[in-house]
Design a protein around this motif. Structure first.
Motif, PDB file in Angstrom:
ATOM      1  N   TRP A 143       7.471   8.504 -10.007  1.00 48.06           N
ATOM      2  CA  TRP A 143       7.310   8.723 -11.445  1.00 48.06           C
ATOM      3  C   TRP A 143       6.968  10.193 -11.725  1.00 48.06           C
ATOM      4  O   TRP A 143       7.572  10.841 -12.584  1.00 48.06           O
ATOM      5  N   GLY A 144       6.063  10.767 -10.958  1.00 48.76           N
ATOM      6  CA  GLY A 144       5.674  12.167 -11.141  1.00 48.76           C
ATOM      7  C   GLY A 144       6.813  13.122 -10.830  1.00 48.76           C
ATOM      8  O   GLY A 144       7.075  14.077 -11.574  1.00 48.76           O
ATOM      9  N   VAL A 145       7.530  12.855  -9.738  1.00 51.74           N
ATOM     10  CA  VAL A 145       8.671  13.717  -9.372  1.00 51.74           C
ATOM     11  C   VAL A 145       9.731  13.690 -10.461  1.00 51.74           C
ATOM     12  O   VAL A 145      10.289  14.731 -10.848  1.00 51.74           O
ATOM     13  N   GLU A 150       9.328  13.154 -13.627  1.00 48.52           N
ATOM     14  CA  GLU A 150       8.865  13.904 -14.811  1.00 48.52           C
ATOM     15  C   GLU A 150       8.989  15.410 -14.585  1.00 48.52           C
ATOM     16  O   GLU A 150       9.445  16.137 -15.474  1.00 48.52           O
ATOM     17  N   ILE A 151       8.591  15.863 -13.403  1.00 48.97           N
ATOM     18  CA  ILE A 151       8.664  17.310 -13.145  1.00 48.97           C
ATOM     19  C   ILE A 151      10.115  17.758 -13.031  1.00 48.97           C
ATOM     20  O   ILE A 151      10.510  18.804 -13.563  1.00 48.97           O
ATOM     21  N   ALA A 152      10.930  16.929 -12.369  1.00 46.17           N
ATOM     22  CA  ALA A 152      12.339  17.302 -12.190  1.00 46.17           C
ATOM     23  C   ALA A 152      13.091  17.333 -13.520  1.00 46.17           C
ATOM     24  O   ALA A 152      14.099  18.035 -13.644  1.00 46.17           O
ATOM     25  N   LEU A 206      11.926  18.438 -16.349  1.00 53.11           N
ATOM     26  CA  LEU A 206      11.494  19.526 -17.235  1.00 53.11           C
ATOM     27  C   LEU A 206      12.628  20.545 -17.381  1.00 53.11           C
ATOM     28  O   LEU A 206      13.268  20.905 -16.387  1.00 53.11           O
ATOM     29  N   GLY A 210       0.804  -1.228   0.000  1.00 51.22           N
ATOM     30  CA  GLY A 210       0.000   0.000   0.000  1.00 51.22           C
ATOM     31  C   GLY A 210       0.832   1.271   0.000  1.00 51.22           C
ATOM     32  O   GLY A 210       0.354   2.327  -0.403  1.00 51.22           O
ATOM     33  N   VAL A 211       2.071   1.176   0.462  1.00 50.70           N
ATOM     34  CA  VAL A 211       2.955   2.348   0.420  1.00 50.70           C
ATOM     35  C   VAL A 211       3.812   2.324  -0.850  1.00 50.70           C
ATOM     36  O   VAL A 211       4.015   3.358  -1.499  1.00 50.70           O
ATOM     37  N   MET A 252       3.280   0.887  -3.887  1.00 50.40           N
ATOM     38  CA  MET A 252       2.582   1.127  -5.172  1.00 50.40           C
ATOM     39  C   MET A 252       2.426   2.624  -5.479  1.00 50.40           C
ATOM     40  O   MET A 252       2.881   3.095  -6.523  1.00 50.40           O
ATOM     41  N   PRO A 253       1.781   3.392  -4.610  1.00 50.62           N
ATOM     42  CA  PRO A 253       1.629   4.814  -4.930  1.00 50.62           C
ATOM     43  C   PRO A 253       2.944   5.576  -4.904  1.00 50.62           C
ATOM     44  O   PRO A 253       3.121   6.553  -5.642  1.00 50.62           O
ATOM     45  N   THR A 254       3.895   5.128  -4.069  1.00 51.54           N
ATOM     46  CA  THR A 254       5.189   5.814  -4.030  1.00 51.54           C
ATOM     47  C   THR A 254       5.888   5.689  -5.382  1.00 51.54           C
ATOM     48  O   THR A 254       6.453   6.665  -5.895  1.00 51.54           O
ATOM     49  N   PHE A 256       4.444   4.543  -8.521  1.00 50.60           N
ATOM     50  CA  PHE A 256       3.699   4.909  -9.736  1.00 50.60           C
ATOM     51  C   PHE A 256       3.153   6.333  -9.706  1.00 50.60           C
ATOM     52  O   PHE A 256       2.916   6.919 -10.754  1.00 50.60           O
ATOM     53  N   TYR A 257       2.919   6.854  -8.531  1.00 54.31           N
ATOM     54  CA  TYR A 257       2.405   8.230  -8.456  1.00 54.31           C
ATOM     55  C   TYR A 257       3.536   9.196  -8.107  1.00 54.31           C
ATOM     56  O   TYR A 257       3.890  10.077  -8.893  1.00 54.31           O
ATOM     57  N   THR A 258       4.151   8.999  -6.950  1.00 54.08           N
ATOM     58  CA  THR A 258       5.073  10.025  -6.446  1.00 54.08           C
ATOM     59  C   THR A 258       6.401  10.036  -7.213  1.00 54.08           C
ATOM     60  O   THR A 258       6.761  11.061  -7.812  1.00 54.08           O
TER      61      THR A 258
END
Lengths: 56, 578
Positions: A43-45, A47-49, A51, A32-33, A35-37, A39-41
């Motif tokens: 992966w998102g970080v 992509e933003i980093a 840019l 539960g920690v 998976m979102p860490t 695929f969400y956090t």
């Protein structure tokens, strides 16, 4: 004591291995920690980093 | 030696320390609900165009306080009470480390007071999202961090209680489904709180000048792992409450434990990824990231909710049919105890969450059609369906159940209590539906003046939008009346309700321990494993076991399909092709 051990064994026989696995709250906590860490956090970080910074 | 008492009405066992903590957390939650409700009235009367009560700066302060108090403090205090109930009472176990649990509770109180003080001081009107570069007072962020640490302690006390129960063999087999659901809520809470720490601690340091810059895109990404996941704790917990109430009121057992547990497992894997739908219009994040997290992962979490939405009423139908209510497809539902607020609150929560919150949530999670309602008042319409009709009404039903069982007081004003869920649901449904309708016309969320008076780039909404906001305002007032009825009945019962046990004094209603005479040192008997016969063995392949529920599920599906395509049609009309 012997009876108690036998009772425990009988219980484990009644519960499928799959359910015994998901009965472990700490395994669920890991999933539960993680998976979102990932695929969400993370992966998102990433992509933003990655840019490019806009020129001033 | 751990001390327990057994409720003579339900047979539930309460560990002394756990009982006091449940009461304290539940009461703190209801106090937060009271504050949030008063603030809600002020918000409603300002967004109602014909009334437009507050000046702009006060409106933004009140809206910030309402969001934080309702979406964070009310639900999380109550969820901690549910965790202790699911861990200790349902497993017949002592609570692990009660002193740590009290320390967590104190931290939550300190944090909540600190944040609310920062907001009401007037310099932290940054909304619940507190997007940078808007800067709140440092103690706004610090209060949230302290509250989160307290809640985190509560989560680990719950996990510790699971370990204690397992080691002391207080139950046979697997934990009950309700406890399993609470465990899922606890796990989501831990990820949520960790994400909150990741972003609010740096933001706090930024607010006091130790960090020069917080990237707004990074802030939004990580903040929504807190902001949306915190509402997913609610989903897991209120589904557990649905199962609990179905079991208590009807003696209903899940239609299939395996299917229900598998649905909860889908929550663990996928529910938190749905946070991405808040960022569907954000630049900087790839289409792959958005689509994986919403159109794949989120739909699997939605599938889990649809399974629960099918199995809970299905379990009730099976239980009712066993009692002989077998005429037609819906006799089981017609003859359900609609005058029992425990049941009516729970069932309205289930239906409202599915039809209003669920369907609109999928629309908002679809990248293409989300664009037509993004950042409009559609969004508050949606989450008032999920968090207020769904979660708050489930909590209200549980409170009605616990007033005699946990607090040992008889409920006052039983006639008003029968009416209360309907009043609250009517008002909140009007709020949700008409806010969503106004949002479809483009009315902005969070804005003090939908007419943009005096703004050089003003926008003229159609008159229908003003009418819709007016109806939502009427609904909001009705909902506040329904909420006030709940507070009066709940708090009034704790203070003035007839004592069902001589030890249940005034202070005992608010978390002080009952006298020792109420407890024994005798350990409760081990919780037996659920009989498999009642769970699945009676399944008959020749006919539907729950035909009425199947029809309801089909109505939901058809409604969903129609509404989904209506939104695609709206989208097709946004940019005309020539």
């Amino acid at each position: 004591m012997a009876d108690e051990n036998n009772t425990d064994e009988r219980e484990e026989e009644k519960i499928s291995p799959w359910q015994q696995m998901i009965d472990n709250p700490f395994l669920l906590l890991f999933i539960g920690v993680a998976m979102p860490t990932v695929f969400y956090t993370l992966w998102g970080v990433m992509e933003i980093a990655s840019l490019p910074v806009a020129p001033y | 030696m751990a001390q327990f008492r057994q409720c003579p009405d339900t047979g539930l066992f309460f560990h002394k320390e756990a009982e006091n903590l449940m009461k304290a957390n539940a009461v703190a939650g209801v106090v937060c609900l009271l504050i949030a409700g008063i603030l809600a009235l002020l918000v409603v009367l300002t967004r109602w165009p014909a009334v437009h009560l507050l000046p702009a700066d006060t409106f933004y302060m009140v809206l910030t306080a309402h969001g934080v108090c309702a979406l964070i403090f009310w639900v999380i205090f109550f969820e901690i009470a549910i965790l202790y109930f699911a861990g200790s009472t349902l497993l017949r176990s002592r609570l692990a480390t009660p002193r740590w649990a009290w320390a967590g509770f104190v931290l939550m109180i300190v944090g909540a007071v600190m944040t609310m003080a920062a907001i009401f001081a007037g310099k932290s009107s940054v909304m619940m999202t507190s997007y940078v570069p808007m800067r709140a007072e440092p103690h706004f962020y610090l209060g949230l961090v302290i509250f989160a640490v307290g809640a985190l302690i509560g989560c680990f006390v719950y996990l510790g209680t699971l370990v204690v129960a397992k080691n002391e063999k207080t139950y046979e087999g697997s934990v009950p489904l309700v406890t399993f659901g609470a465990t899922v809520a606890c796990i989501i809470a831990i990820f949520t709180i960790a994400s909150g720490a990741e972003i609010l601690i740096p933001t706090y340091l930024w607010s006091i000048g130790y960090i020069s810059h917080i990237d707004p895109a990074m802030y939004r990404l990580i903040w929504w792992a807190l902001g949306h996941s915190s509402q997913q704790i609610n989903v897991s917990a209120h589904v557990a409450v649905w199962y609990l109430i179905a079991g208590v009121i009807f003696g209903a057992r899940p239609m299939s434990e395996k299917v229900s547990r598998a649905a909860y497992l889908l929550y663990i894997f996928f529910l938190q990824l749905a946070s991405a739908h808040h960022l569907l219009t954000d630049p900087g994040l790839s289409v792959e990231w958005k689509l994986f997290n919403t159109s794949y992962a989120m739909y699997l979490a939605v599938l889990a909710s649809m399974i629960h939405g099918l199995t809970v009423p299905g379990a009730i139908e099976v239980a009712q049919r066993k009692k002989g209510l077998t005429n037609g497809a819906f006799e089981w539902l017609r003859k359900a105890p609609w005058d029992n607020p425990v049941f009516s609150s729970m069932f309205i929560s289930l239906v409202g969450f599915g039809f209003l919150g669920g369907i609109s949530g999928v629309v908002m999670g679809t990248e293409q059609i989300s664009i037509i309602i993004h950042n409009t008042i559609y969004v508050p319409g949606h989450f008032h369906a999920t968090v207020v009709i769904g979660t708050t009404m489930a909590w209200m039903g549980l409170t009605y159940l616990l007033i005699p069982v946990l607090f040992r007081r008889k409920m006052i004003m039983p006639q008003a209590a029968k009416l209360q869920p309907y009043v609250f649901a009517l008002g909140m449904s009007l709020v949700a539906i008409f806010h969503m309708a106004a949002g479809t016309l483009g009315v902005a969320r969070r804005h003090w003046d939908m007419g943009f008076a005096g703004n050089p780039l003003g926008f003229e909404y159609p008159a229908t939008a003003y009418l819709l906001m007016g109806i939502a305002g009427v609904g909001g007032v009705i909902a506040v009346v329904g909420g006030a009825m709940f507070i009066v009945i709940a708090v009034g019962s704790l203070v003035f309700g007839e004592k069902l046990q001589k030890e249940a004094g005034l202070l005992q209603s608010f978390g002080f321990p009952l006298a020792d005479s109420a407890y024994t040192d005798e350990k409760p008997a081990r919780l037996p494993m659920a009989p498999s016969e009642a769970v699945e063995a009676h399944h008959d392949e020749s006919s539907f076991e729950a035909p009425g529920t199947f029809i309801l599920a089909m109505v939901l599906l058809v409604s969903f399909v129609i509404y989904y395509f209506i939104n695609w049609k709206y989208l097709s009309e946004v940019w005309g092709l020539s």
